[in-house]
Design a protein around this motif. Structure first.
Motif: not given
Length: 142
Positions: A16-26, A81-89
């Motif tokens: 899967y791919v997702s977008r990190a929240n813009p304020d994510m800290s180390d 956010h915006d998690l998208q499942l790209l592949e399952t196998r």
């Protein structure tokens, strides 16, 4: 008398791919990695995570039931956010058996790999096919 029927475990992979929240800290990223390594080891899940401050790209593998539970927890996680499942196998064997969660971060040194699998040197996994992602993650691991 109730008898428990044990179902065979089917080994699967999920990417899967997702977008990190813009304020994510180390510190938050370190906590995500620590949690993933600990939880995955306890649940028989292996995998690899690629992160570049904007995107998470992750492949995990384990029993179908464990991967399904993990997907539900990922969908509820507010750190991305915006998690998208790209592949399952289904898998015959694990590809990431050495790692409860391997971690790689895109750098300028490995930008040529992005160009090899994409149309740009910029890391944006939303634009990659499942086959390209498998190749990219395999090469980043070496």
């Amino acid at each position: 008398m109730t008898q428990t029927i044990l179902e065979p475990h089917i080994l699967v992979s999920m990417t899967y791919v997702s977008r990190a929240n813009p304020d994510m800290s180390d510190k938050e990223l370190s906590e995500i990695l620590r949690q993933a390594q600990q939880n995955n080891a306890a649940n028989g899940i292996t995998g690899m995570l690629v992160f570049n401050r904007h995107y998470f790209l992750q492949t995990v593998e384990g029993s179908r039931a464990q991967i399904s539970q993990l997907l539900h927890s990922l969908l509820a996680d507010e750190r991305h956010h915006d998690l998208q499942l790209l592949e399952t196998r289904e898998l015959k064997y694990r590809e990431w058996s050495k790692w409860s969660m391997n971690f790689v971060s895109p750098t300028t040194e490995n930008a040529a790999l992005y160009l090899k699998y994409s149309t740009t040197v910029d890391f944006n996994p939303y634009f990659l096919s499942a086959e390209s992602i498998r190749g990219l993650m395999t090469e980043l691991n070496h």
